[in-house]
Write an enzyme that holds these catalytic residues in place. Sequence first.
Site, PDB file in Angstrom:
ATOM      1  N   HIS A   1     -55.244  -2.048  -5.135  1.00  0.00           N
ATOM      2  CA  HIS A   1     -55.505  -3.064  -4.122  1.00  0.00           C
ATOM      3  C   HIS A   1     -54.788  -2.607  -2.859  1.00  0.00           C
ATOM      4  O   HIS A   1     -54.318  -1.494  -2.764  1.00  0.00           O
ATOM      5  CB  HIS A   1     -54.881  -4.404  -4.539  1.00  0.00           C
TER       6      HIS A   1
ATOM      7  N   CYS B   1     -59.722  -3.171 -10.021  1.00  0.00           N
ATOM      8  CA  CYS B   1     -58.941  -3.930 -10.997  1.00  0.00           C
ATOM      9  C   CYS B   1     -59.813  -4.799 -11.910  1.00  0.00           C
ATOM     10  O   CYS B   1     -60.492  -4.280 -12.773  1.00  0.00           O
ATOM     11  CB  CYS B   1     -57.876  -4.726 -10.248  1.00  0.00           C
TER      12      CYS B   1
ATOM     13  N   ARG C   1     -46.708  -5.985 -17.523  1.00  0.00           N
ATOM     14  CA  ARG C   1     -47.493  -6.023 -16.287  1.00  0.00           C
ATOM     15  C   ARG C   1     -47.043  -4.873 -15.385  1.00  0.00           C
ATOM     16  O   ARG C   1     -45.847  -4.683 -15.169  1.00  0.00           O
ATOM     17  CB  ARG C   1     -47.313  -7.382 -15.609  1.00  0.00           C
TER      18      ARG C   1
HETATM   19  N1  GLN Z   1     -56.685  -9.675 -15.350  1.00  0.00           N
HETATM   20  C1  GLN Z   1     -56.632  -8.292 -15.175  1.00  0.00           C
HETATM   21  C2  GLN Z   1     -55.312  -7.655 -15.567  1.00  0.00           C
HETATM   22  O1  GLN Z   1     -54.230  -8.178 -15.316  1.00  0.00           O
HETATM   23  C3  GLN Z   1     -57.025  -7.947 -13.758  1.00  0.00           C
HETATM   24  C4  GLN Z   1     -55.982  -8.256 -12.721  1.00  0.00           C
HETATM   25  C5  GLN Z   1     -56.396  -7.941 -11.309  1.00  0.00           C
HETATM   26  O2  GLN Z   1     -57.591  -7.845 -10.976  1.00  0.00           O
HETATM   27  N2  GLN Z   1     -55.409  -7.820 -10.441  1.00  0.00           N
HETATM   28  O3  GLN Z   1     -55.362  -6.596 -16.130  1.00  0.00           O
END
Ligand code: GLN
Length: 238
Positions: free
Chosen positions: A190, A94, A128
Amino acid sequence: MELRICFLYGGLMNIYGDRGNVIALAKRAQWRGIAPIVKIINPGDPIDPDYFDVFVFGGGQDKEQYVAARDLQELNGERLRVAVDYGAVVLAVCGGYQLLGLYYQPWNAPRIEGVGLINSYTIAGNERFIGNVIVDSPYGKLVGFENHSGLTYLGEGVEPLGEVLKGKGNNGTDGTEGVISGTVFGTYMHGPILPKNHLLTDHILGLALSRRYGKIELSKLDDDFEVLAHDIAAARPR
Ligand code: GLN
């Protein structure tokens, strides 16, 4: 034999259980009589490019990414590139994955320059992506959890880690998830990804060990719990 693991910015870039990737590699080495050595590199600590066999680089929000990116630009980006030239393996998740590309453009904030180890770039989207993911890959059907707004696009010369069967993956449009670029693996998964995807874990482990020991045959382990964890995660709704 020993396996030298670097938890890159472990105190900073570690969300949704990413530290479990370090534990999975260490345990699967140890269960085979290979001694794991785990070191955390914090911003300001120089990486010895010749030392580590594998780097685990976890996720983080934009705030942490700025701190990590600064250290990569000022101190450790070049060292990490040399380590990869020396055959080290990298698993980046990520936020870490985004920082190994060419750049990450956050929403309404200055662009973050990447290390350029992966021919990819990331642009923040206005949606998101949150939920469980299944990816068809050379290491079986990978299961994980994604939570990102960054949209990553792969360039020439790199392969996706796999094809999205459930979830959004790199950008929600081209069906790809993650990346394989030589010995560098990137993913949005993750959960953490490695404990419940043991074929990928053993692939990374074998590749990391081959840096100093040549190709070795990893002994078989009893994977009943790993398979159970995988199957439970795979059965979850999005
Ligand atoms: N800030 C980044 C995004 O939202 C990475 C998020 C994360 O590592 N979970 O794309």
